[in-house]
Design a protein around this motif. Sequence first.
Motif, PDB file in Angstrom:
ATOM      1  N   UNK A  93       0.826  -1.206   0.000  1.00 16.57           N
ATOM      2  CA  UNK A  93       0.000   0.000   0.000  1.00 16.57           C
ATOM      3  C   UNK A  93       0.861   1.257   0.000  1.00 16.57           C
ATOM      4  N   UNK A  94       0.362   2.309  -0.622  1.00 17.91           N
ATOM      5  CA  UNK A  94       1.096   3.572  -0.657  1.00 17.91           C
ATOM      6  C   UNK A  94       1.244   4.139   0.754  1.00 17.91           C
ATOM      7  N   UNK A  95       2.389   4.730   1.013  1.00 17.16           N
ATOM      8  CA  UNK A  95       2.640   5.386   2.294  1.00 17.16           C
ATOM      9  C   UNK A  95       2.765   6.876   2.036  1.00 17.16           C
ATOM     10  N   UNK A  96       1.890   7.649   2.620  1.00 20.24           N
ATOM     11  CA  UNK A  96       1.894   9.095   2.394  1.00 20.24           C
ATOM     12  C   UNK A  96       2.581   9.788   3.572  1.00 20.24           C
ATOM     13  N   UNK A  97       3.720  10.397   3.293  1.00 18.52           N
ATOM     14  CA  UNK A  97       4.474  11.072   4.333  1.00 18.52           C
ATOM     15  C   UNK A  97       3.922  12.470   4.572  1.00 18.52           C
ATOM     16  N   UNK A  98       3.867  12.848   5.855  1.00 20.14           N
ATOM     17  CA  UNK A  98       3.464  14.197   6.245  1.00 20.14           C
ATOM     18  C   UNK A  98       4.720  14.985   6.607  1.00 20.14           C
ATOM     19  N   UNK A  99       4.638  16.298   6.496  1.00 17.69           N
ATOM     20  CA  UNK A  99       5.776  17.145   6.854  1.00 17.69           C
ATOM     21  C   UNK A  99       5.527  17.824   8.186  1.00 17.69           C
ATOM     22  N   UNK A 100       6.599  18.083   8.908  1.00 14.33           N
ATOM     23  CA  UNK A 100       6.507  18.841  10.160  1.00 14.33           C
ATOM     24  C   UNK A 100       6.228  20.324   9.885  1.00 14.33           C
ATOM     25  N   UNK A 101       6.424  20.778   8.635  1.00 13.61           N
ATOM     26  CA  UNK A 101       6.206  22.171   8.254  1.00 13.61           C
ATOM     27  C   UNK A 101       5.218  22.252   7.093  1.00 13.61           C
ATOM     28  N   UNK A 102       4.325  23.231   7.127  1.00 17.50           N
ATOM     29  CA  UNK A 102       3.648  23.609   5.894  1.00 17.50           C
ATOM     30  C   UNK A 102       4.650  24.411   5.064  1.00 17.50           C
ATOM     31  N   UNK A 103       4.340  24.612   3.808  1.00 14.57           N
ATOM     32  CA  UNK A 103       5.241  25.397   2.971  1.00 14.57           C
ATOM     33  C   UNK A 103       5.433  26.795   3.540  1.00 14.57           C
ATOM     34  N   UNK A 104       4.347  27.427   4.001  1.00 16.99           N
ATOM     35  CA  UNK A 104       4.461  28.783   4.526  1.00 16.99           C
ATOM     36  C   UNK A 104       5.275  28.808   5.812  1.00 16.99           C
ATOM     37  N   UNK A 105       5.098  27.822   6.670  1.00 20.11           N
ATOM     38  CA  UNK A 105       5.895  27.756   7.901  1.00 20.11           C
ATOM     39  C   UNK A 105       7.374  27.602   7.588  1.00 20.11           C
ATOM     40  N   UNK A 106       7.671  26.792   6.572  1.00 16.98           N
ATOM     41  CA  UNK A 106       9.065  26.620   6.158  1.00 16.98           C
ATOM     42  C   UNK A 106       9.637  27.943   5.647  1.00 16.98           C
ATOM     43  N   UNK A 107       8.877  28.639   4.797  1.00 18.30           N
ATOM     44  CA  UNK A 107       9.322  29.927   4.250  1.00 18.30           C
ATOM     45  C   UNK A 107       9.549  30.933   5.370  1.00 18.30           C
ATOM     46  N   UNK A 108       8.628  30.974   6.340  1.00 15.33           N
ATOM     47  CA  UNK A 108       8.777  31.901   7.471  1.00 15.33           C
ATOM     48  C   UNK A 108      10.030  31.575   8.294  1.00 15.33           C
ATOM     49  N   UNK A 109      10.296  30.291   8.474  1.00 13.04           N
ATOM     50  CA  UNK A 109      11.486  29.886   9.241  1.00 13.04           C
ATOM     51  C   UNK A 109      12.762  30.302   8.512  1.00 13.04           C
ATOM     52  N   UNK A 110      12.789  30.124   7.194  1.00 16.01           N
ATOM     53  CA  UNK A 110      13.963  30.534   6.411  1.00 16.01           C
ATOM     54  C   UNK A 110      14.174  32.039   6.525  1.00 16.01           C
ATOM     55  N   UNK A 111      13.087  32.810   6.469  1.00 14.38           N
ATOM     56  CA  UNK A 111      13.196  34.268   6.608  1.00 14.38           C
ATOM     57  C   UNK A 111      13.794  34.642   7.957  1.00 14.38           C
ATOM     58  N   UNK A 112      13.358  33.938   9.006  1.00 12.34           N
ATOM     59  CA  UNK A 112      13.891  34.202  10.353  1.00 12.34           C
ATOM     60  C   UNK A 112      15.368  33.824  10.440  1.00 12.34           C
ATOM     61  N   UNK A 113      15.738  32.711   9.826  1.00 13.61           N
ATOM     62  CA  UNK A 113      17.139  32.285   9.823  1.00 13.61           C
ATOM     63  C   UNK A 113      17.999  33.316   9.087  1.00 13.61           C
TER      64      UNK A 113
END
Length: 419
Positions: A143-163
């Motif tokens: 069966x297919x395994x669907x991975x989830x991310x700890x970040x939404x795309x926007x959360x990731x973008x916001x984190x990069x901006x903060x970094x």
Amino acid sequence: MVQVNDLQNFKLKALQWASSYNSACYLDSNGFDDPYTKFDTLIAIGSKAQIKASAGSAFSDLQNFRTDNPGWLCGFFGYDLKNEVEKLSSQNFDGLDFPDLYFFAPVHLIIIKGNQAEIMSDDPQHVLSRIDEQELITYDNQPSTHLKSRFTKQEYVDAVTAIQEHITRGDIYVTNFCQEFYADDVHIDPFSVFTQLNTVSPNPFSTFFKWNNNYILGASPERFLAKRRRKLISQPIKGTAKRHDDLEADELVKQELRNHPKELQENVMIVDLVRNDLTKSAKQGTVATEELFGIHSFRQVHQMISTVVCELQEHLPPVQAIKNSFPMGSMTGAPKISAMQLMEQYERSKRGIYSGAVGYFSPDDDFDFNVVIRSLLYNADKGYISFHAGSAITYHANAEKEYEECLLKAKAVLEVLGG
């Protein structure tokens, strides 16, 4: 030495047999031409001695274990051994519960070069018989395994901006910011998943590693550190570009990578960091950059790889040389300690084995360890699957493009899992 007529079939049968043991290690160079590789494939089966350790005294414990077991050893270093090397800590979520360090002395060892297999065992004929009698099991309808991310795309973008604000303030120059893709309550066949991954994304440091019901299924293109006689070799990767089916477009992308200011900047910063790490183990004046900004092509991506070497100090134990460079600069950033501290704040899960290293020590005290990237980590008892992907964040980084690079690096694993 044994002549192997059907090499691929032999390797698959040997791996399937090895995976029935509690301890197994399969390292495959997948035919990549490398002047520092001792073999094409290594298969270590069963444990006659083993060590499991946590950050604190893990490196010294391994040194003692190595003294007692001077032959072949296979094992891994987890990223959080950084907490032993430096005054750091890790408080993020860990769904895998792997040890920080694990090594074993194998009962049986198979070394393959070309079509020749050398079997090191008290009963080589028994090993051959067990491999020969294997009937390969395929799991075509998993069966297919669907991975989830700890970040939404926007959360990731916001984190990069903060970094990047930290970079602007001068706290760091570059860092490797990672996100975890995961799934709970999943059951896979690790042998089948690895063989599919190794078909979709064959790389020079591919790994199947089993410790009890914990698995590292890796398609790594990167070498962390190798020792050949008195020479240490590190080959950091910084710089990634997507492959294209069209040859002309693929060559154009390759040239763009070779001349891209951000990619060159990332690479040279990490080369400087690796050079500094190697000075801790090097005979004075011997650290050198053997290749700078080399472009190497793999099934999914082109990568910019540099090679840094040195001559090892007299009487410095190999385990100490590894500790002196750990964790690898390509997975931390610069300055190294500040980058590691900051990423503990911005990342949402412990890296664990990801950003660590898998490999071996040989009886002549040489060693070779990869960087655990492009790798699926699986705790079968918990049904927890984890895959991390990261990218280098600099002042000039584009957050959306870095997010897309993470997805590009995840492509092969997602394809194998059907996600």
